[in-house]
Design a protein around this motif. Structure first.
Motif, PDB file in Angstrom:
ATOM      1  N   ALA A 120       0.829  -1.200   0.000  1.00 36.83           N
ATOM      2  CA  ALA A 120       0.000   0.000   0.000  1.00 36.83           C
ATOM      3  C   ALA A 120       0.871   1.261   0.000  1.00 36.83           C
ATOM      4  CB  ALA A 120      -0.931  -0.002   1.208  1.00 36.83           C
ATOM      5  N   GLU A 121       1.923   1.270   0.804  1.00 37.38           N
ATOM      6  CA  GLU A 121       2.820   2.430   0.862  1.00 37.38           C
ATOM      7  C   GLU A 121       3.494   2.656  -0.483  1.00 37.38           C
ATOM      8  OE1 GLU A 121       6.795   3.903   3.356  1.00 37.38           O
ATOM      9  OE2 GLU A 121       5.731   2.081   3.922  1.00 37.38           O
ATOM     10  N   THR A 122       3.967   1.580  -1.110  1.00 37.69           N
ATOM     11  CA  THR A 122       4.620   1.712  -2.421  1.00 37.69           C
ATOM     12  C   THR A 122       3.639   2.213  -3.471  1.00 37.69           C
ATOM     13  OG1 THR A 122       6.079  -0.135  -1.817  1.00 37.69           O
ATOM     14  CG2 THR A 122       5.989   0.485  -4.141  1.00 37.69           C
ATOM     15  N   GLY A 123       2.416   1.692  -3.430  1.00 38.33           N
ATOM     16  CA  GLY A 123       1.411   2.114  -4.393  1.00 38.33           C
ATOM     17  C   GLY A 123       1.039   3.573  -4.239  1.00 38.33           C
ATOM     18  N   ARG A 124       0.892   4.024  -2.993  1.00 44.53           N
ATOM     19  CA  ARG A 124       0.558   5.429  -2.768  1.00 44.53           C
ATOM     20  C   ARG A 124       1.681   6.343  -3.258  1.00 44.53           C
ATOM     21  NH1 ARG A 124      -1.979   3.937   3.111  1.00 44.53           N
ATOM     22  NH2 ARG A 124      -4.186   4.104   2.551  1.00 44.53           N
ATOM     23  N   ALA A 125       2.916   5.900  -3.052  1.00 45.36           N
ATOM     24  CA  ALA A 125       4.051   6.715  -3.479  1.00 45.36           C
ATOM     25  C   ALA A 125       4.116   6.850  -4.995  1.00 45.36           C
ATOM     26  CB  ALA A 125       5.348   6.119  -2.939  1.00 45.36           C
ATOM     27  N   ALA A 126       3.589   5.862  -5.713  1.00 47.19           N
ATOM     28  CA  ALA A 126       3.671   5.873  -7.180  1.00 47.19           C
ATOM     29  C   ALA A 126       2.553   6.659  -7.839  1.00 47.19           C
ATOM     30  CB  ALA A 126       3.661   4.434  -7.710  1.00 47.19           C
ATOM     31  N   ARG A 127       1.564   7.104  -7.068  1.00 47.92           N
ATOM     32  CA  ARG A 127       0.405   7.758  -7.689  1.00 47.92           C
ATOM     33  C   ARG A 127       0.775   9.007  -8.468  1.00 47.92           C
ATOM     34  NH1 ARG A 127      -4.665   9.149  -4.309  1.00 47.92           N
ATOM     35  NH2 ARG A 127      -5.003  10.238  -6.296  1.00 47.92           N
ATOM     36  N   GLY A 128       1.718   9.790  -7.952  1.00 50.68           N
ATOM     37  CA  GLY A 128       2.044  11.048  -8.606  1.00 50.68           C
ATOM     38  C   GLY A 128       2.778  10.887  -9.916  1.00 50.68           C
ATOM     39  N   THR A 129       3.458   9.759 -10.109  1.00 57.63           N
ATOM     40  CA  THR A 129       4.287   9.577 -11.310  1.00 57.63           C
ATOM     41  C   THR A 129       3.716   8.558 -12.284  1.00 57.63           C
ATOM     42  OG1 THR A 129       5.613   7.943 -10.125  1.00 57.63           O
ATOM     43  CG2 THR A 129       6.390  10.236 -10.105  1.00 57.63           C
ATOM     44  N   ASP A 130       3.076   7.514 -11.778  1.00 54.98           N
ATOM     45  CA  ASP A 130       2.569   6.446 -12.653  1.00 54.98           C
ATOM     46  C   ASP A 130       1.285   5.895 -12.051  1.00 54.98           C
ATOM     47  OD1 ASP A 130       2.069   4.302 -14.292  1.00 54.98           O
ATOM     48  OD2 ASP A 130       4.118   3.514 -14.233  1.00 54.98           O
ATOM     49  N   PRO A 131       0.148   6.549 -12.298  1.00 60.51           N
ATOM     50  CA  PRO A 131      -1.101   6.122 -11.651  1.00 60.51           C
ATOM     51  C   PRO A 131      -1.524   4.699 -12.012  1.00 60.51           C
ATOM     52  CG  PRO A 131      -1.509   7.807 -13.326  1.00 60.51           C
ATOM     53  CD  PRO A 131      -0.035   7.759 -13.127  1.00 60.51           C
ATOM     54  N   ARG A 132      -1.221   4.251 -13.229  1.00 58.29           N
ATOM     55  CA  ARG A 132      -1.604   2.879 -13.589  1.00 58.29           C
ATOM     56  C   ARG A 132      -0.828   1.873 -12.743  1.00 58.29           C
ATOM     57  NH1 ARG A 132      -1.552   3.824 -20.154  1.00 58.29           N
ATOM     58  NH2 ARG A 132      -3.461   5.074 -20.239  1.00 58.29           N
ATOM     59  N   HIS A 133       0.473   2.107 -12.638  1.00 58.53           N
ATOM     60  CA  HIS A 133       1.295   1.225 -11.806  1.00 58.53           C
ATOM     61  C   HIS A 133       0.841   1.297 -10.353  1.00 58.53           C
ATOM     62  CE1 HIS A 133       4.580  -1.083 -10.378  1.00 58.53           C
ATOM     63  NE2 HIS A 133       5.287  -0.067  -9.895  1.00 58.53           N
ATOM     64  N   ALA A 134       0.503   2.493  -9.892  1.00 58.26           N
ATOM     65  CA  ALA A 134       0.037   2.660  -8.516  1.00 58.26           C
ATOM     66  C   ALA A 134      -1.244   1.863  -8.274  1.00 58.26           C
ATOM     67  CB  ALA A 134      -0.192   4.139  -8.223  1.00 58.26           C
ATOM     68  N   ALA A 135      -2.172   1.937  -9.239  1.00 61.45           N
ATOM     69  CA  ALA A 135      -3.431   1.202  -9.080  1.00 61.45           C
ATOM     70  C   ALA A 135      -3.188  -0.296  -8.988  1.00 61.45           C
ATOM     71  CB  ALA A 135      -4.362   1.516 -10.250  1.00 61.45           C
ATOM     72  N   ASP A 136      -2.261  -0.800  -9.799  1.00 59.72           N
ATOM     73  CA  ASP A 136      -1.960  -2.230  -9.764  1.00 59.72           C
ATOM     74  C   ASP A 136      -1.316  -2.632  -8.442  1.00 59.72           C
ATOM     75  OD1 ASP A 136      -3.003  -2.568 -12.297  1.00 59.72           O
ATOM     76  OD2 ASP A 136      -1.084  -2.242 -13.285  1.00 59.72           O
ATOM     77  N   LEU A 137      -0.410  -1.798  -7.928  1.00 60.66           N
ATOM     78  CA  LEU A 137       0.225  -2.093  -6.653  1.00 60.66           C
ATOM     79  C   LEU A 137      -0.794  -2.084  -5.516  1.00 60.66           C
ATOM     80  CD1 LEU A 137       3.515  -0.011  -6.988  1.00 60.66           C
ATOM     81  CD2 LEU A 137       3.362  -2.501  -6.784  1.00 60.66           C
TER      82      LEU A 137
END
Length: 980
Positions: A120-137
């Protein structure tokens, strides 16, 4: 207080986001009963911290613990330490005893709660740069949850506040994932999911806002504004408040068509052809993530248990979702297609194949979906390949099983179009080189009632099968809810229909006229009851029968015959059994290699399933499929022959097992016979029936008597033996003899000594009539036991002497050793403990030489009793521990009960009355479960021991210890016994 975990070396997986699980290398640990599980759950809730004994006591027993709570807690901790530390280099540190309490040491990757938080922490961190990757995480973080967090901490009825906070964390991550999906341009595909979520969580304003944004991005501005009004009405009605400023801001933005409502990553403009689903998909998050990853459109989830070995993430060109009818392959494929649209800029196209049966039409059907026109001078396959040659496209080929010969054309298509990927749903694999197979299982089955017989709705929350049932029931009964009154019925309905999504939906639709408890009672007629699906779905999906018939109609004649034949097997079977029963069957079935090939074909078409069990490969049918096959078998000309051959095969197996249980292969044969318990029942049902075979019934029941005695199945065994003797009256004496012998043994074990003596006397008469000297010696030995139970020592000794003489004359050392064992018991009852021990040792030497673990365990207990009466507690403890270990290996519950009773007496003699009471109570529960009371002679000693313990402990402490014993699992009791 934090604890250093650097010394933790071995890798164990701890699961707390759902029912408590601990595993190593895929092997689940047996964690014991509810209270011991609660201790471990509390320690894992505070992993790597010291938890005081007081906090553990409160978590397990609440505010009013019994007087012996701390002592029992120490037993639980000792059990868990042995369980978690067994065979590890870090044995002293996995579950550590610290100043002031206890601590379980885990690495971040071992505890699913830590995995969830890290993803969850990794996914939240990725939202600003790669929302698709963040959603998958974030989706992969949510996939870690298997149900309610820490349900094992509910034993006191109160849930720790830390656990309640975890569900809020889960919902927060879910909302973050939806925001990331919205940012990634997936708004339109989220509407169905958000509709379901706001229905489940009507007071969460963030979900309402997300739903409004998704509707707006789907081009439904009016619906978005209506959603706001619905949210406002709900908040006013239930909380008496207006929507907060964030939700009001979303409404204003929708009214003004504010640019900030647009996705940060524009949705791909495709010409996709996808049907709109009728309902949101329930469950299947793990499967969705795994399939997206295989298609190269997801980054956050593992490959998944259903993927064949050798599949590589994102590199699969053809992904086949395989499974029997009704597992929801089409609905899952459609959801995958909707979710991955942004990864296929040239389109995602759903190609339904249910309406065609000619494989030559597959390519032209694809062409029609793509709107590719045929040309007179070129094959249509070439035109389609040209169209797709440079396009990043996904084709979804639904219901491919009936056009399997077209698999070659699919392979040629992916070879000609390098960027093309194909998602297939089928009941059989395509068997092409580009294919990656994903085997879709039915939905996970919900838990059933615990030892106290209660099943609360909270324990079912998060189970996809139950959630699907409730969701579909609400569609026909407004306001349907899971309650204390219907939770168990709903859970059992899901079990009875194998967790098949189609069956669950059809069953839920019946709630309109049948409440769950009434529906459950009618499920014996599953195929007739589960019909009436929607008129706008393919014909083969409207009833459960049609779904299975669709697969059956695709079989060739030998496959159809073997499919029906396999219905005769209950609880699965081995390949050897299939070959034996199907050999020489009518209507075209074959044997040998042909049977092997046909079985393999039925497995490949998802009509048979296979799994490793009992040291070998077994095949079985889902019960819904077996019902259909059973109707075919009953209507066939070969039904009578098939049932006879089935009974004859299991008669031979039971005979082999009876001999095996007398020698060195006991553990193997107990496992082997136990695996076939349902097949034995089916064979006995047929052979004792109107059109059965009395001789087979007598032979089968007699051969299984030893198995029933050793496994505690005496109630059932007694019923089958009585039925066999009833229908077998007048059969040859050779067939009657083993049944009378077995019936006598069962009657004696159940405490009916008068009936046992009558049956053993009849067995003796038959043995003498037939000249069966071994059976004669065994019957004399058994009659000696009856005399001993009457305390007629002279008669018992005379019978034992005759039995021993015959056994020696025919070289039957096992029967001779049985006699010596029983003489030892007679001497024990006469207080000649030295003489008894000598006889036990002579018998023990023979039993060990013969490899007869069952009698070794029983004789060791006899030696323990003599040692205990003579005050040699150390020797008694040593031989009892070996006896318990051997009895546990065999699963011999009667022996375990008697060992626990003897250990109870030893614990009292060693100054531990509370532990002695717990052990005595658990032994009583085992006896009740297997239906074998304490022997009449031993009852006096049992009552003396219980009375003495009551006097030592007092009313309250004795009651608390007895109640604790009633709740202990057998595994916990065995672990406790090793501490005596």
């Amino acid at each position: 207080m934090s604890v250093d975990r650097a010394t933790v070396v071995s890798s164990v997986e701890f699961g707390v986001l759902g029912p408590l699980e601990v595993s190593e290398a895929g092997n689940l640990f047996r964690l014991g009963g509810p209270k011991q599980r609660a201790v471990l759950a509390m320690l894992l809730l505070h992993a790597n911290e010291v938890v005081s004994a007081d906090r553990l006591v409160e978590a397990v027993w609440g505010e009013k613990p019994p007087a012996n709570a701390r002592q029992t807690l120490q037993v639980y901790v000792a059990n868990l330490r042995r369980l978690l530390n067994r065979g590890r280099v870090d044995a002293a540190e996995r579950l550590a005893i610290r100043h002031g309490g206890y601590s379980v040491l885990v690495r971040p990757d071992e505890l699913d709660l830590d995995v969830f938080r890290q993803r969850a922490e990794t996914g939240r961190a990725a939202r600003g740069t790669d929302p698709r990757h963040a959603a998958d995480l974030l989706a992969s973080a949510l996939a870690v949850w298997r149900g309610l967090a820490f349900p094992d901490l509910g034993v006191t009825g109160a849930t720790p506040p830390e656990v309640a906070a975890l569900d809020e964390q889960r919902l927060g991550v879910l909302e973050d994932r939806i925001d990331a999906d919205l940012d990634a341009g997936r708004g339109a595909v989220l509407v169905g999911e958000l509709d379901a979520l706001v229905s489940t969580y009507p007071l969460r304003e963030r979900l309402h806002g997300q739903r409004m944004v998704a509707l707006y991005r789907a081009g439904r501005q009016a619906d978005a504004l209506q959603a706001y009004q619905a949210a406002r009405a709900t908040l006013l009605e239930q909380l008496g408040v207006e929507p907060g400023p964030e939700l009001a801001r979303v409404e204003q933005a929708v009214l003004l068509q504010d640019p900030w409502l647009e996705a940060s990553v524009p949705a791909a403009r495709t010409r996709s052809v996808l049907p709109a689903p009728a309902h949101p998909l329930v469950g299947r998050l793990e499967e969705l993530c795994a399939l997206e990853r295989l298609l190269g459109a997801g980054q956050g989830a593992g490959q998944g248990a259903g993927v064949d070995a050798g599949a590589h993430h994102g590199q699969a060109r053809v992904v086949s979702i395989l499974g029997p009818g009704g597992t929801g392959k089409s609905r899952l494929a459609l959801e995958v297609a909707r979710r991955v649209q942004s990864s296929f800029p040239d389109g995602v196209f759903f190609v339904p194949l249910a309406a065609i049966s000619d494989p030559r039409l597959v390519v032209s059907t694809i062409a029609n979906t793509l709107r590719v026109k045929e040309t007179p001078d070129r094959p249509i396959a070439s035109v389609v390949a040209d169209r797709l040659s440079d396009q990043v496209t996904l084709l979804v080929l639904d219901n491919f099983e009936q056009v399997l010969p077209a698999a070659g054309a699919v392979g040629e298509l992916v070879s000609a179009a390098p960027a093309l990927k194909i998602l297939v749903t089928s009941r059989a694999a395509l068997n092409i080189s580009a294919e990656c197979r994903y085997h879709l299982e039915p939905l996970p089955l919900p838990p059933l009632p615990t030892q106290d017989g209660h099943l609360c709705p909270e324990r079912l929350r998060g189970n996809a099968a139950v959630e699907l049932f409730v969701d579909r029931a609400r569609a026909v009964v407004d306001g349907f809810e899971l309650t204390d009154g219907n939770a168990e019925s709903v859970a059992r309905i899901c079990h009875r229909i194998d967790g098949l999504p189609l069956a669950v939906e059809l069953a839920a639709a019946r709630v309109r006229v049948l409440p769950p408890d009434a529906l459950l009672k009618r499920l014996d007629a599953r195929l007739r009851l589960l019909r009436g699906g929607p008129a706008d779905v393919p014909t083969h999906q409207r009833t459960l029968r049609d779904t299975i018939a669709w697969s059956y109609d695709l079989l060739d004649p030998p496959e159809r015959v073997l499919f029906a034949t396999c219905a005769v097997f209950a609880g699965g079977c081995t390949l050897d059994a299939v070959e034996a029963v199907s050999a020489d069957a009518t209507d075209g079935a074959a044997g040998g290699d042909d049977v092997l090939d046909t079985v393999e074909s039925l497995v490949g078409q998802s009509l048979l399933r296979r799994h490793e069990a009992c040291g070998g490969l077994r095949f079985f049918m889902l019960q819904t499929i077996r019902d259909f096959a059973g109707e075919l078998l009953d209507a066939s000309a070969g039904a009578a022959l098939t049932r006879r051959r089935h009974a004859e095969y299991y008669l031979r197996l039971a005979g082999q097992g009876s001999s095996g249980l007398a020698g060195a292969g006991q553990e193997h044969w107990l496992v082997r016979l136990n695996a076939e318990r349902d097949n034995f029942r089916a064979a006995l049902t047929w052979s004792t029936g109107e059109n059965g075979d009395p001789g087979t019934a007598l032979g089968l029941a007699g051969a299984l008597a030893r198995f029933w005695e050793m496994t505690g199945g005496l109630e059932e065994g007694g019923q089958w033996l009585a039925s066999a003797l009833r229908v077998g009256a007048g059969q040859p004496p050779e067939l009657l003899l083993p049944a009378f012998t077995g019936a006598g043994t069962v009657a004696w074990a159940k405490g009916d000594h008068v009936r046992a003596a009558e049956l053993h006397q009849q067995a003796l008469d038959l043995a003498r009539y037939t000249g069966n000297r071994a059976a004669e010696a065994f019957a004399l030995n058994n009659l000696g036991v009856q005399a001993l139970d009457r305390l007629d020592f002279p008669a018992a000794n005379a019978l034992y002497e005759k039995a021993e003489v015959i056994a020696a004359s025919i070289d039957e050392p096992l029967i001779g050793a049985m006699v010596k064992h029983n003489v030892g018991e007679a001497l024990t009852r006469q207080a000649d403990f030295g003489g008894a021990a000598a006889m036990y040792r002579e018998a023990l030497d023979v039993f060990r030489a013969q490899g007869n673990t069952w009698y070794v365990a029983g004789t060791l207990r006899g030696l323990a009793v003599t040692a205990l009466r003579q005050g040699d507690h150390g020797y008694a403890r040593d031989v009892l521990r070996e006896s318990v270990e051997l009895a546990t290996q065999l699963g011999a519950q009667l022996w375990i009960a008697e060992d626990l009773e003897t250990l109870s007496a030893l614990a009292q003699a060693c100054g531990s009355p509370a532990r002695a009471t717990v052990l005595l109570s658990t032994a009583e529960q085992v006896r009740r479960r297997i239906g074998i009371p304490v022997e009449e002679f031993e009852r006096h000693e049992w009552e003396r021991l219980a009375s003495s313990l009551f006097e030592q402990l007092g009313d309250d402490a004795f009651a608390a210890a007895w109640a604790e014993g009633e709740l202990l699992s057998l595994a916990e009791a065995i672990d406790l016994a090793t501490l005596v």
